[in-house]
Design a protein around this motif. Structure first.
Motif, PDB file in Angstrom:
ATOM      1  N   VAL A   1       0.743  -1.080  -0.130  1.00  0.00           N
ATOM      2  CA  VAL A   1      -0.153  -0.160   0.040  1.00  0.00           C
ATOM      3  C   VAL A   1       0.877   1.436  -0.120  1.00  0.00           C
ATOM      4  CG1 VAL A   1      -1.814   1.318   1.200  1.00  0.00           C
ATOM      5  CG2 VAL A   1      -1.857  -1.279   1.246  1.00  0.00           C
ATOM      6  N   SER A   2       0.139   2.286  -0.461  1.00  0.00           N
ATOM      7  CA  SER A   2       1.045   3.718  -0.566  1.00  0.00           C
ATOM      8  C   SER A   2       0.625   4.421   0.954  1.00  0.00           C
ATOM      9  CB  SER A   2       0.669   4.631  -1.480  1.00  0.00           C
ATOM     10  OG  SER A   2       0.972   4.123  -2.860  1.00  0.00           O
ATOM     11  N   HIS A   3       1.753   4.948   1.357  1.00  0.00           N
ATOM     12  CA  HIS A   3       1.784   5.803   2.740  1.00  0.00           C
ATOM     13  C   HIS A   3       2.215   7.069   2.557  1.00  0.00           C
ATOM     14  CE1 HIS A   3       0.679   1.807   4.626  1.00  0.00           C
ATOM     15  NE2 HIS A   3       1.745   1.256   3.780  1.00  0.00           N
ATOM     16  N   ASN A   4       2.138   7.873   3.632  1.00  0.00           N
ATOM     17  CA  ASN A   4       2.877   9.214   3.551  1.00  0.00           C
ATOM     18  C   ASN A   4       2.927   9.605   5.108  1.00  0.00           C
ATOM     19  OD1 ASN A   4       0.232  10.279   4.266  1.00  0.00           O
ATOM     20  ND2 ASN A   4      -0.243  11.116   2.252  1.00  0.00           N
ATOM     21  N   ILE A   5       3.298  10.852   5.561  1.00  0.00           N
ATOM     22  CA  ILE A   5       3.415  11.408   6.817  1.00  0.00           C
ATOM     23  C   ILE A   5       2.791  12.655   7.055  1.00  0.00           C
ATOM     24  CG2 ILE A   5       5.794  11.974   6.783  1.00  0.00           C
ATOM     25  CD1 ILE A   5       6.026  10.876   9.583  1.00  0.00           C
ATOM     26  N   ASP A   6       2.056  12.815   7.932  1.00  0.00           N
ATOM     27  CA  ASP A   6       1.461  14.289   8.575  1.00  0.00           C
ATOM     28  C   ASP A   6       2.007  14.272   9.779  1.00  0.00           C
ATOM     29  OD1 ASP A   6       0.154  16.309   9.442  1.00  0.00           O
ATOM     30  OD2 ASP A   6      -1.933  15.314   9.002  1.00  0.00           O
ATOM     31  N   LEU A   7       2.962  15.341   9.925  1.00  0.00           N
ATOM     32  CA  LEU A   7       3.283  15.718  11.246  1.00  0.00           C
ATOM     33  C   LEU A   7       2.777  16.810  11.856  1.00  0.00           C
ATOM     34  CD1 LEU A   7       6.243  15.021   9.253  1.00  0.00           C
ATOM     35  CD2 LEU A   7       6.927  14.358  11.720  1.00  0.00           C
ATOM     36  N   HIS A   8       2.047  16.889  12.740  1.00  0.00           N
ATOM     37  CA  HIS A   8       1.327  17.754  13.280  1.00  0.00           C
ATOM     38  C   HIS A   8       2.082  18.978  13.944  1.00  0.00           C
ATOM     39  CE1 HIS A   8      -2.718  15.768  14.402  1.00  0.00           C
ATOM     40  NE2 HIS A   8      -2.291  15.554  13.303  1.00  0.00           N
ATOM     41  N   ALA A   9       3.610  19.042  14.003  1.00  0.00           N
ATOM     42  CA  ALA A   9       4.559  20.034  14.296  1.00  0.00           C
ATOM     43  C   ALA A   9       4.864  20.880  12.973  1.00  0.00           C
ATOM     44  CB  ALA A   9       5.613  19.324  14.828  1.00  0.00           C
TER      45      ALA A   9
ATOM     46  N   THR B   1       4.881  13.616   0.624  1.00  0.00           N
ATOM     47  CA  THR B   1       5.745  12.581   1.079  1.00  0.00           C
ATOM     48  C   THR B   1       5.195  11.000   0.618  1.00  0.00           C
ATOM     49  OG1 THR B   1       4.553  12.467   3.149  1.00  0.00           O
ATOM     50  CG2 THR B   1       6.805  13.601   2.836  1.00  0.00           C
ATOM     51  N   THR B   2       4.123  11.292  -0.305  1.00  0.00           N
ATOM     52  CA  THR B   2       3.359   9.969  -0.572  1.00  0.00           C
ATOM     53  C   THR B   2       4.485   9.083  -1.449  1.00  0.00           C
ATOM     54  OG1 THR B   2       1.223  10.684  -0.718  1.00  0.00           O
ATOM     55  CG2 THR B   2       1.619   9.006  -2.125  1.00  0.00           C
ATOM     56  N   VAL B   3       4.234   7.958  -0.708  1.00  0.00           N
ATOM     57  CA  VAL B   3       5.485   6.981  -1.505  1.00  0.00           C
ATOM     58  C   VAL B   3       4.627   5.577  -1.547  1.00  0.00           C
ATOM     59  CG1 VAL B   3       7.569   7.574  -0.343  1.00  0.00           C
ATOM     60  CG2 VAL B   3       5.950   6.239   1.002  1.00  0.00           C
ATOM     61  N   ALA B   4       4.997   5.160  -2.934  1.00  0.00           N
ATOM     62  CA  ALA B   4       4.233   3.890  -3.282  1.00  0.00           C
ATOM     63  C   ALA B   4       5.493   2.816  -2.934  1.00  0.00           C
ATOM     64  CB  ALA B   4       4.045   3.959  -4.615  1.00  0.00           C
TER      65      ALA B   4
ATOM     66  N   TYR C   1       3.718  16.887  19.720  1.00  0.00           N
ATOM     67  CA  TYR C   1       2.543  16.696  18.564  1.00  0.00           C
ATOM     68  C   TYR C   1       2.560  15.188  18.065  1.00  0.00           C
ATOM     69  CZ  TYR C   1       3.482  21.784  18.745  1.00  0.00           C
ATOM     70  OH  TYR C   1       3.712  23.030  18.974  1.00  0.00           O
ATOM     71  N   ILE C   2       1.411  14.946  17.711  1.00  0.00           N
ATOM     72  CA  ILE C   2       1.308  13.579  16.946  1.00  0.00           C
ATOM     73  C   ILE C   2       1.821  13.746  15.397  1.00  0.00           C
ATOM     74  CG2 ILE C   2      -0.583  12.066  15.932  1.00  0.00           C
ATOM     75  CD1 ILE C   2      -0.029  11.235  18.635  1.00  0.00           C
ATOM     76  N   TYR C   3       2.173  12.631  14.991  1.00  0.00           N
ATOM     77  CA  TYR C   3       2.442  12.502  13.650  1.00  0.00           C
ATOM     78  C   TYR C   3       1.738  11.195  13.227  1.00  0.00           C
ATOM     79  CZ  TYR C   3       6.498   9.221  14.384  1.00  0.00           C
ATOM     80  OH  TYR C   3       6.986   8.098  14.746  1.00  0.00           O
ATOM     81  N   HIS C   4       1.259  11.078  12.095  1.00  0.00           N
ATOM     82  CA  HIS C   4       0.580   9.813  11.384  1.00  0.00           C
ATOM     83  C   HIS C   4       0.610   9.896  10.217  1.00  0.00           C
ATOM     84  CE1 HIS C   4      -2.993  12.100  10.104  1.00  0.00           C
ATOM     85  NE2 HIS C   4      -2.755  12.954  11.250  1.00  0.00           N
ATOM     86  N   CYS C   5       0.036   8.565   9.410  1.00  0.00           N
ATOM     87  CA  CYS C   5       0.002   8.528   8.029  1.00  0.00           C
ATOM     88  C   CYS C   5      -1.428   9.046   7.562  1.00  0.00           C
ATOM     89  CB  CYS C   5      -0.092   7.116   7.628  1.00  0.00           C
ATOM     90  SG  CYS C   5      -0.181   6.886   5.912  1.00  0.00           S
ATOM     91  N   ALA C   6      -1.468   9.821   6.613  1.00  0.00           N
ATOM     92  CA  ALA C   6      -2.613  10.548   6.085  1.00  0.00           C
ATOM     93  C   ALA C   6      -2.948  10.192   4.588  1.00  0.00           C
ATOM     94  CB  ALA C   6      -2.526  11.925   6.197  1.00  0.00           C
ATOM     95  N   TYR C   7      -2.374   8.911   4.153  1.00  0.00           N
ATOM     96  CA  TYR C   7      -2.716   8.495   3.030  1.00  0.00           C
ATOM     97  C   TYR C   7      -4.314   8.081   2.885  1.00  0.00           C
ATOM     98  CZ  TYR C   7      -2.394   6.585  -1.764  1.00  0.00           C
ATOM     99  OH  TYR C   7      -2.522   6.363  -3.057  1.00  0.00           O
ATOM    100  N   PRO C   8      -4.964   8.507   1.926  1.00  0.00           N
ATOM    101  CA  PRO C   8      -6.687   8.151   1.698  1.00  0.00           C
ATOM    102  C   PRO C   8      -6.783   6.751   1.900  1.00  0.00           C
ATOM    103  CG  PRO C   8      -5.906   9.788   0.003  1.00  0.00           C
ATOM    104  CD  PRO C   8      -4.748   9.153   0.510  1.00  0.00           C
ATOM    105  N   PRO C   9      -7.840   6.405   2.678  1.00  0.00           N
ATOM    106  CA  PRO C   9      -8.451   7.317   3.728  1.00  0.00           C
ATOM    107  C   PRO C   9      -7.625   7.164   5.102  1.00  0.00           C
ATOM    108  CG  PRO C   9      -9.739   5.048   3.598  1.00  0.00           C
ATOM    109  CD  PRO C   9      -8.498   5.060   2.624  1.00  0.00           C
TER     110      PRO C   9
END
Length: 357
Positions: free
Chosen positions: A126-134, A145-148, A165-173
């Motif tokens: 699956v593709s993924h990315n990262i959303d850092l709230h900082a 940062t979306t990476v297949a 701050y939280i960071y998490h993957c934000a790739y849809p959904p």
């Protein structure tokens, strides 16, 4: 590089179908043929495969910051898709940063330039990315940062504001990727670092939506209908129902100053965080100077983090809980084991007259 067309269509079908079917209907809870995007969430177990754990040791914390000048901090995160134990006898197909839930604690200083290298190995599905709230910038970094599978991307940002701050993957959904275990905490410390502490721990709460009911053993898959209804089967600290009890109970001694980096990955349920038998000297959900003093229970919303500081004064076992206490029966508890001399001036039990004890 855009994600494969079949994967985007699969995610859209998954979200549209789940939203269109009421969670109370038979269709919402019955098994169905998985879409291409869902297929990898229903893995086939390998007979005789050794137990794999994603549970993170809460004592695995990077060293404190003591410098006063900004620098460049480089962090490498690798996505690991792995079938591992969620509870004794219960397996789940986790998605992780660096193979643990939560992912690594990232520790930087206000003014630092932070370089995040995100890699998605070719064996993943699956593709993924990262959303850092900082991050101050579109998508918290997710937009760049979306990476297949088989790809790597780099994000560079300036750490502007202190706090945890939280960071998490934000790739849809995004809520699906979070629900599979893709979250962690980034701490932005003030210049010179936080005040010294004797012990530091790292704990993140999450909830899990499994195909079978709580306590039913075997390999589970993700249940979209339960997630949309916000009805998790399991709650955990650090990715396993026994992560902070049997696997990695926290250790301290009386008189020590303890700092706990605590967050909630979610994706849906916040935490009424409490340590039974302790009062937090300071809690700060934002900048350290905006702390709340003498707090008993503190609400940490999903997708948020806070820092808790206290002194262990009396020896014994202290239990970490979410004070929505029925969640303890679904796996949510942790131990802080404090050793040291007794303190009868602060705490002692006296038998009742005539009790025979």
């Amino acid at each position: 590089m855009a994600p494969p067309r079949w994967l985007v269509i699969g995610w859209l079908l998954l979200v549209t179908t789940a939203c269109a079917v009421p969670s109370s209907s038979p269709a919402a809870s019955s098994a169905s043929t998985p879409t291409p995007a869902e297929a990898h969430m229903r893995p086939t177990p390998t007979p005789g495969e050794p137990k794999v754990l994603v549970a993170r040791d809460p004592a695995d914390v990077p060293p404190p910051i003591r410098r006063t000048e900004p620098t460049t901090v480089e962090v490498t995160l690798t996505v690991r898709e792995v079938v591992a134990e969620l509870a004794p006898g219960v397996a789940f197909p986790f998605w992780t940063f660096n193979g643990t839930v939560p992912g690594p604690l990232i520790r930087v200083m206000e003014g630092d330039t932070v370089v995040i290298h995100l890699t998605n190995p070719p064996e993943n599905h699956v593709s993924h990315n990262i959303d850092l709230h900082a991050v101050t910038g579109p998508g918290g970094g997710a937009t760049v940062t979306t990476v297949a599978p088989g790809e790597s991307r780099t994000l560079t940002f300036k750490a502007l504001k202190t706090g945890a701050y939280i960071y998490h993957c934000a790739y849809p959904p995004a809520p699906l990727h979070i629900a599979m275990g893709m979250y962690g905490i980034i701490v932005v410390e003030p210049k010179g670092g936080l005040p010294p502490a004797d012990r530091e721990f790292y704990v993140v709460q999450g909830e899990w939506y499994t195909s079978d009911a709580f306590g039913q053993g075997g390999l589970q898959s993700f249940d979209s209908a339960k997630a949309q209804a916000e009805r998790p089967e399991y709650f955990t600290f650090n990715g396993h129902t026994q992560a902070l009890t049997e696997l990695y109970p926290m250790k301290a001694r009386t008189g020590e100053r303890i700092r706990l980096f605590f967050g909630v990955g979610g994706p849906n349920v916040g935490s009424n965080f409490h340590i039974i038998g302790e009062i937090f000297d300071r809690v700060y959900a934002g900048a350290p100077e905006t702390f709340v003093a003498n707090e008993e229970t503190f609400l940490v919303p999903p997708g948020s983090a806070a820092i808790f500081e206290f002194t262990a004064e009396v020896p014994g076992r202290y239990v970490l809980v979410d004070h929505a206490l029925w969640r303890m029966l679904r796996g949510l508890a942790g131990y802080l084991e404090v050793e040291g001399p007794e303190r009868p001036d602060l705490f002692q039990g006296t038998p009742s007259v005539g009790s025979g004890h």
